[in-house]
Design a protein around this motif. Structure first.
Motif, PDB file in Angstrom:
ATOM      1  N   LYS A 163       0.786  -1.288   0.115  1.00 21.41           N
ATOM      2  CA  LYS A 163       0.152  -0.153   0.080  1.00 21.41           C
ATOM      3  C   LYS A 163       0.890   1.179  -0.065  1.00 21.41           C
ATOM      4  O   LYS A 163       0.374   2.227  -0.707  1.00 21.41           O
ATOM      5  N   GLU A 164       1.799   1.265   1.179  1.00 18.49           N
ATOM      6  CA  GLU A 164       2.642   2.461   0.968  1.00 18.49           C
ATOM      7  C   GLU A 164       3.595   2.549  -0.474  1.00 18.49           C
ATOM      8  O   GLU A 164       3.454   3.892  -0.803  1.00 18.49           O
ATOM      9  N   GLU A 165       3.954   1.489  -1.117  1.00 14.59           N
ATOM     10  CA  GLU A 165       4.701   1.528  -2.621  1.00 14.59           C
ATOM     11  C   GLU A 165       3.803   2.104  -3.272  1.00 14.59           C
ATOM     12  O   GLU A 165       3.843   3.045  -4.141  1.00 14.59           O
ATOM     13  N   ALA A 166       2.566   1.662  -3.636  1.00 14.64           N
ATOM     14  CA  ALA A 166       1.570   2.320  -4.449  1.00 14.64           C
ATOM     15  C   ALA A 166       1.063   3.509  -4.251  1.00 14.64           C
ATOM     16  O   ALA A 166       0.956   4.435  -5.326  1.00 14.64           O
ATOM     17  N   LEU A 167       1.061   4.248  -2.965  1.00 13.33           N
ATOM     18  CA  LEU A 167       0.754   5.574  -2.588  1.00 13.33           C
ATOM     19  C   LEU A 167       1.751   6.381  -3.122  1.00 13.33           C
ATOM     20  O   LEU A 167       1.476   7.346  -3.909  1.00 13.33           O
ATOM     21  N   ARG A 168       3.004   6.112  -2.768  1.00 11.30           N
ATOM     22  CA  ARG A 168       4.141   6.902  -3.419  1.00 11.30           C
ATOM     23  C   ARG A 168       4.094   6.704  -5.009  1.00 11.30           C
ATOM     24  O   ARG A 168       4.595   8.008  -5.471  1.00 11.30           O
ATOM     25  N   PHE A 169       3.772   5.892  -5.562  1.00 15.29           N
ATOM     26  CA  PHE A 169       3.919   5.397  -6.874  1.00 15.29           C
ATOM     27  C   PHE A 169       2.771   6.680  -7.640  1.00 15.29           C
ATOM     28  O   PHE A 169       3.115   7.395  -8.464  1.00 15.29           O
ATOM     29  N   TYR A 170       1.858   6.704  -7.240  1.00 14.97           N
ATOM     30  CA  TYR A 170       0.564   7.447  -7.448  1.00 14.97           C
ATOM     31  C   TYR A 170       0.927   9.142  -7.457  1.00 14.97           C
ATOM     32  O   TYR A 170       0.660   9.952  -8.001  1.00 14.97           O
ATOM     33  N   LEU A 171       1.549   9.260  -6.209  1.00 13.45           N
ATOM     34  CA  LEU A 171       2.047  10.737  -6.006  1.00 13.45           C
ATOM     35  C   LEU A 171       3.231  11.225  -6.739  1.00 13.45           C
ATOM     36  O   LEU A 171       2.992  12.283  -7.571  1.00 13.45           O
TER      37      LEU A 171
END
Length: 294
Positions: A163-171
């Motif tokens: 989840k954390e990696e996905a959020l940073r990818f989106y940002l």
């Protein structure tokens, strides 16, 4: 008061002189070559690391693989048409109980949209297409966030792998798209437009077809310029709020993503002022900025 009016008149005169100076400097060049190159559609910097959830692209859905093929083959308008349709059906990604499969699909769609080039206005066929439809590439990039379950990724109670990696990818993707819009904005377009109309009216040897093509390109770019201005305004406001939600006490993290979007430290105070303003929730961002030396 008279002094202020005088200063304003001097400022307007300087602006008019600047535009006309640009016109007369460029005008002889246009007679030599009556081709105006509009903002390039070169592929955006694709240095967007794939999160673990989508590194094995062969496991993506057939629909997404077909979308990737359109992009790889350079079929840009069909790509945006298909991506637009998929974004309209992406409401399923917005629920908090999103599945890992749905998250992976949304991330892959986000990656494809981010790395896609804008429609190239230096191709007459593209200009004709845009005249009959709309700026679909702008629309798809602007609403790319529909592919991401932002609420789920920012909810501490939601359990999702990576989840954390996905959020940073989106940002990171959002920052890249905002920077892409800035790169497409022609801040000297008024001067370019004046030059173009002078060429159409006065250039000898310019065929009717070439004059029409030049006029259509300029009109398309004018429309897209206004469109981009509005999109940047909306994107800035939404991005700042998302960053504040993700990093409510970490100004360094917020600035990192703003730097990715192309903003320098000296530009961030004005950005904050025109988006969130000096609300208590944003005070930590203002405090982190270097003091101005007037």
């Amino acid at each position: 008061m008279k002094q202020n009016i005088s200063i304003q008149n001097q400022s307007n005169n300087c602006l008019n002189f600047s535009i006309m100076k640009t016109v007369y400097l460029l005008f002889p060049l246009f007679f030599l070559s009556p081709v105006i190159l509009l903002p390039c559609s070169a592929s955006p910097n694709s240095q967007l690391s794939l999160p673990a959830a989508i590194r094995n692209t062969d496991k993506q859905s057939p629909e997404l693989l077909q979308l990737k093929k359109l992009l790889d083959d350079g079929d840009i308008i069909p790509f945006y048409q298909a991506a637009d349709k998929m974004l309209k059906e992406a409401r399923r990604y917005h629920k908090k109980n999103v599945t890992p499969r749905e998250l992976a699909d949304g991330l892959f769609l986000c990656h494809l949209i981010t790395t896609a080039p804008f429609i190239d206005l230096n191709k007459s066929s593209n200009v004709e297409w845009l005249a009959n439809y709309n700026n679909i590439d702008h629309k798809v990039k602007e609403f790319m966030s529909r592919s991401i379950p932002f609420a789920a990724l920012t909810d501490k109670n939601v359990k999702l792998p990576g989840k954390e990696e996905a959020l940073r990818f989106y940002l990171t993707a959002t920052a890249m798209v905002l920077k892409q819009f800035h790169s497409q904005m022609d801040y000297a377009f008024e001067a370019t437009q004046i030059c173009t109309y002078m060429i159409i009216d006065h250039a000898s040897g310019l065929s009717t077809d070439k004059a029409t093509d030049l006029f259509n390109k300029t009109s398309a770019q004018s429309s897209r310029n206004y469109d981009i201005q509005s999109i940047i305004k909306n994107q800035e406001s939404g991005f700042i709020r998302e960053l504040m939600k993700c990093f409510p006490a970490k100004a360094v993290e917020v600035k990192k993503y703003l730097h990715m979007a192309g903003y320098e430290d000296r530009e961030i105070p004005a950005l904050l002022n025109r988006t969130v303003g000096r609300v208590p929730q944003a005070e930590y961002l203002y405090r982190s900025l270097p003091k101005r030396r007037d």
